[in-house]
Enzyme design. Structure first.
Site, PDB file in Angstrom:
ATOM      1  N   GLY A 111     -13.109  -0.604 -30.015  1.00 50.02           N
ATOM      2  CA  GLY A 111     -13.509   0.781 -29.840  1.00 50.02           C
ATOM      3  C   GLY A 111     -12.298   1.676 -29.656  1.00 50.02           C
ATOM      4  CB  CYS A 112     -11.884   5.324 -30.089  1.00 54.31           C
ATOM      5  SG  CYS A 112     -13.417   5.916 -29.324  1.00 54.31           S
ATOM      6  CE1 TYR A 113     -12.214   8.157 -24.223  1.00 58.02           C
ATOM      7  CE2 TYR A 113     -14.489   7.528 -24.617  1.00 58.02           C
ATOM      8  CZ  TYR A 113     -13.551   8.503 -24.326  1.00 58.02           C
ATOM      9  OH  TYR A 113     -13.947   9.816 -24.151  1.00 58.02           O
TER      10      TYR A 113
END
Length: 343
Positions: free
Chosen positions: A146-148
């Site tokens: 994921g991005c985070y």
């Protein structure tokens, strides 16, 4: 090599098109969506005169016959089923959703969807490119981070692996642009609600929390649950992650920087900022870079780590292509040499 993209009408899929259109080795063989027979420029007018491919129905058998890699840029709850449909068909799969990242029981708790096939979840290699290069190189199925988590994990990995911090008190303060919420309409991401505003959301409930904790604990078994807080920024692209950790003994900023520089010196997309300089989100926009700055506070004994990425690039499509390069035995930077867009 021929590649196909499923979920082309979302922001992640559009970013894959932008990257792969000029990739030196990958040819976009087909693009797929639940919207059929529409030219892609009808969905994204900026592609008019650049790409005339039409969206096709999703046929796993046909896609597997014509392509060597398929990117799943579909929402969580859908990608897992598609990954299972491609299983055993001789095609490599890179899933950009969260369906294959965490065990079924945790997935159900945090994502509120029916979990993917547990055998696939166990088989999937977690595609954090800089840390799982060897496993990615031989993988058939990649769970793209994921991005985070990408921003958080890249910035914490050196100090967690070297056991330099108190494992019980990691605090991560993260902020993302509105494109991270996807293309679907919602009240909180509308212009009137998001513009000139800063909003905290999913406090202690964000679905990326177990993904981050799982990888941190793989690196250091002593790590305890983290505090992870997310905010919505009134910008289109970008994530800034600021992490606060307690050092186990006194270190100077220069000593911590030396560690980060030695860990990442051979990784082309990680840029460690000089002492007393910190990155901003605009400085990585449109690129696959992750920029990191650190500061050790002798007064409190805490270390502050600041990390920025473009959520659609290093946080999604860029890292997916980086993983496809590694899987295919190519230079991991192939097709990703974008200079950040500035201003």
């Amino acid at each position: 090599m021929n590649v196909s993209i499923i979920g082309t009408t979302g922001y992640g899929g559009a970013e894959l098109l932008r990257i792969l259109q000029h990739h030196p080795e990958f040819n976009i063989k087909s693009i797929h969506s639940t919207k059929e027979d529409l030219p892609i420029w009808n969905e994204y007018p900026h592609l008019y005169g650049i790409m005339d491919k039409a969206l096709q129905k999703i046929n796993p058998d046909q896609i597997a016959e014509q392509s060597e890699i398929v990117f799943l840029a579909t929402p969580s709850g859908i990608s897992g089923k598609l990954a299972e449909a491609f299983s055993g068909k001789g095609i490599k799969v890179i899933d950009l959703s969260g369906d294959l990242r965490i065990p079924a029981d945790e997935y159900l708790e945090w994502y509120k969807h029916e979990p993917a096939n547990e055998i696939l979840v166990e088989k999937a290699v977690y595609g954090l490119s800089e840390w799982h290069h060897k496993e990615i190189a031989s993988a058939e199925l990649i769970s793209n981070p994921g991005c985070y988590p990408t921003s958080t994990l890249l910035s914490l990995a050196p100090i967690v692996k070297e056991n330099l911090i108190d494992p019980t008190g990691i605090i991560v303060d993260a902020k993302s642009g509105v494109s991270g919420a996807g293309r679907s309409l919602s009240r909180t991401t509308s212009y009137a609600e998001a513009n000139e505003n800063l909003r905290v959301y999913k406090v202690n409930q964000h679905q990326h929390t177990p993904e981050i904790e799982q990888q941190l604990m793989n690196w250091n078994a002593g790590i305890k649950p983290i505090t992870f807080t997310t905010h919505l920024l009134p910008i289109t692209r970008g994530i800034m992650t600021t992490s606060y950790v307690q050092l186990t003994k006194e270190y100077t900023t220069s000593q911590i920087l030396e560690l980060f520089q030695s860990v990442y010196e051979k990784h082309p997309f990680i840029r460690i900022r000089p002492e007393n300089t910190f990155p901003s989100v605009k400085e990585v926009a449109g690129s696959n870079y992750c920029d990191i700055g650190v500061h050790a506070d002798s007064r409190t004994g805490r270390l502050t780590v600041v990390s920025v990425i473009d959520n659609l690039m290093k946080g999604a499509a860029g890292q997916a292509v980086q993983n496809a390069n590694i899987m295919s035995g190519l230079d991991e930077a192939a097709g990703l040499g974008f200079v950040p867009l500035y201003p």
